[in-house]
Design a protein around this motif. Structure first.
Motif, short mmCIF file in Angstrom:
data_model
loop_
_atom_site.label_atom_id
_atom_site.label_comp_id
_atom_site.label_asym_id
_atom_site.label_seq_id
_atom_site.Cartn_x
_atom_site.Cartn_y
_atom_site.Cartn_z
N ARG A 92 8.47 15.58 7.28
CA ARG A 92 9.06 15.09 8.00
C ARG A 92 10.62 14.29 7.09
NH1 ARG A 92 10.52 16.96 12.27
NH2 ARG A 92 11.91 15.47 12.35
N PRO A 93 11.76 14.71 6.91
CA PRO A 93 12.80 14.26 6.65
C PRO A 93 12.84 12.40 6.44
CG PRO A 93 14.44 15.95 7.65
CD PRO A 93 12.81 16.15 7.99
N TRP A 94 13.21 11.72 7.52
CA TRP A 94 12.77 10.56 8.00
C TRP A 94 11.66 9.59 6.67
CZ3 TRP A 94 8.65 6.96 9.44
CH2 TRP A 94 7.45 7.88 10.24
N ALA A 95 10.48 10.31 6.95
CA ALA A 95 9.24 9.81 6.04
C ALA A 95 9.33 9.75 4.75
CB ALA A 95 7.81 10.78 6.94
N PRO A 133 0.52 -0.71 -0.25
CA PRO A 133 -0.01 -0.29 -0.51
C PRO A 133 0.98 1.35 0.29
CG PRO A 133 0.33 -1.21 2.68
CD PRO A 133 0.63 -1.62 1.26
N VAL A 134 1.79 1.46 -0.91
CA VAL A 134 2.63 2.43 -0.87
C VAL A 134 2.31 3.97 -1.02
CG1 VAL A 134 2.92 1.95 -3.64
CG2 VAL A 134 4.89 2.99 -1.69
N ALA A 135 0.89 3.93 -1.94
CA ALA A 135 0.49 5.58 -2.11
C ALA A 135 -0.12 5.52 -0.79
CB ALA A 135 -0.81 5.04 -3.19
N ARG A 136 -1.10 4.97 -0.03
CA ARG A 136 -1.07 5.65 1.70
C ARG A 136 0.22 6.24 2.28
NH1 ARG A 136 -2.81 2.63 6.61
NH2 ARG A 136 -4.06 3.99 7.81
N PHE A 137 0.79 5.86 2.07
CA PHE A 137 2.41 6.15 2.96
C PHE A 137 3.27 7.66 2.41
CE2 PHE A 137 6.31 6.27 4.30
CZ PHE A 137 6.07 6.82 5.82
N GLU A 138 2.51 7.64 0.90
CA GLU A 138 3.06 8.81 -0.09
C GLU A 138 2.44 9.39 0.80
OE1 GLU A 138 4.84 8.10 -4.00
OE2 GLU A 138 3.35 6.86 -4.32
N SER A 139 1.54 8.95 0.50
CA SER A 139 0.78 11.16 0.65
C SER A 139 0.54 11.09 2.20
CB SER A 139 -0.79 10.62 0.10
OG SER A 139 -1.42 10.21 1.18
N CYS A 174 19.02 10.55 4.83
CA CYS A 174 18.47 11.01 5.92
C CYS A 174 18.83 10.04 6.96
CB CYS A 174 16.63 10.88 6.44
SG CYS A 174 16.15 11.66 7.12
N SER A 175 19.54 10.50 8.15
CA SER A 175 20.26 10.49 9.24
C SER A 175 19.07 10.19 10.55
CB SER A 175 21.43 10.07 9.70
OG SER A 175 21.36 11.35 9.66
N GLU A 176 18.23 10.31 10.69
CA GLU A 176 17.32 11.56 10.89
C GLU A 176 16.31 10.48 12.40
OE1 GLU A 176 12.79 14.94 11.42
OE2 GLU A 176 13.19 13.37 10.01
N LEU A 177 16.23 9.56 11.37
CA LEU A 177 16.24 7.59 12.70
C LEU A 177 17.01 6.66 11.95
CD1 LEU A 177 12.14 7.26 12.18
CD2 LEU A 177 13.45 8.33 14.23
N PRO A 178 18.24 6.47 12.84
CA PRO A 178 19.34 5.80 12.46
C PRO A 178 18.94 4.36 12.39
CG PRO A 178 20.14 6.89 14.52
CD PRO A 178 18.70 7.58 14.06
N PHE A 179 18.08 3.64 12.49
CA PHE A 179 17.48 2.20 12.74
C PHE A 179 16.32 2.48 11.17
CE2 PHE A 179 14.68 -1.09 12.98
CZ PHE A 179 15.71 -2.57 13.43
N GLN A 180 15.41 3.86 11.19
CA GLN A 180 15.43 3.79 9.17
C GLN A 180 15.96 3.15 8.00
OE1 GLN A 180 12.18 2.53 9.17
NE2 GLN A 180 11.37 2.61 10.88
#
Length: 304
Positions: A147-150, A134-140, A175-181
């Motif tokens: 947010r840079p991490w998003a 469901p990539v479109a949902r996250f894209e919007s 982007c290193s805002e969330l290192p785990f991601q």
């Protein structure tokens, strides 16, 4: 809320949720206790631990994996979501992609469900069912959040679905805002580079991913990165015994505060413990860490 933030940062050894659970139980706040159990389960899942054996408070979180919390509510505040996602993340980390996708599908339209969409996309692609991503949902949502991490994770999702994913992967790891991601993006990028016979570049991404996973205590993810690194032509030995793993959650919380210079009385006031109890925990923790006083304690890295 602090525990949620620490988990999003990939700090799987955090003890804030342990404290939250204790206080919630002592004060009869059933839903908050359920929420804390879900967070503890999620941390255990990131570490690669079977939830039934992961420690107090995790085995009964989200028993049915459906996202319902064990207080009898519907988890509308996000309590059950974390417990359901915990088992999905354990499946994802261990390569059980179809099981992970099935679990994540149950969470897709619940509150906070958008946070789980990138995991759902990865599970769908890796299980050979990209049409269910469901990539479109996250894209919007990523665009709206700003947010840079998003935005970076959005590029990771697009890379998984693209025929020519390199540009998306480059944006995902920038982007290193969330290192785990970021480490998860590096792992996927490294896998793709290795399959494309670009082993030198693959090793760079995989090495960085492995370092972050090891620092976070994410054993299953680290093992995956280590195996990919080995396949790319570089041996990576498992880390030496982790000193922090020898501590109980209460001991870890106390030594972290002691390392800041807080006295036993100050620590006790913050954690609702007597100074004598604080001293007892420090007495037990010091030998495990190989130190004999607070000065030596302050030199250790206790916030991995």
């Amino acid at each position: 809320m602090l525990a949620e933030t620490e988990l999003l940062l990939g700090r799987t050894r955090d003890t804030t949720a342990t404290e939250a659970l204790r206080i919630a139980q002592d004060t009869g706040q059933v839903r908050h206790a359920s929420h804390a159990r879900g967070l503890l389960a999620f941390a255990a899942a990131l570490r690669g631990e079977d939830l039934a054996q992961a420690g107090p408070g995790t085995g009964d979180a989200g028993r049915d994996g459906s996202g319902r919390d064990d207080s009898g509510g519907d988890g509308s505040g996000g309590e059950g979501d974390w417990a359901g996602r915990a088992q999905a993340m354990l499946d994802l980390g261990r390569g059980r992609f179809e099981a992970a996708l099935d679990r994540l599908d149950l969470l897709a339209h619940r509150p906070h469900g958008v946070y789980f969409v990138p995991d759902q996309v990865e599970a769908a692609v890796r299980s050979g069912r990209p049409h269910l991503a469901p990539v479109a949902r996250f894209e919007s949502w990523a665009r709206a959040s700003g947010r840079p991490w998003a935005r970076a994770v959005r590029h990771r999702c697009l890379a998984l679905l693209a025929d020519e994913p390199e540009e998306h992967f480059e944006q995902a790891v920038a982007c290193s805002e969330l290192p785990f991601q970021q480490a998860r993006s590096r792992l996927l990028y490294g896998e793709w580079l290795r399959r494309s016979r670009r082993k030198s570049q693959a090793r760079t991404q995989l090495r960085a991913a492995l370092e972050t996973f090891e620092q976070a205590g994410a054993a299953a993810w680290a093992a995956h990165a280590r195996a990919e690194l080995r396949a790319a032509g570089e041996a990576a030995a498992p880390p030496a015994d982790d000193l922090l793993a020898a501590l109980t959650p209460q001991e870890l919380q106390i030594v972290r505060l002691a390392a800041t210079g807080a006295t036993n009385k100050e620590i006790g006031a913050q954690l609702f413990l007597s100074p004598k109890t604080v001293g007892h925990h420090l007495y037990r923790a010091f030998p495990k860490l190989g130190v004999s006083n607070r000065t030596e304690l302050a030199r250790l890295s206790l916030f991995a």
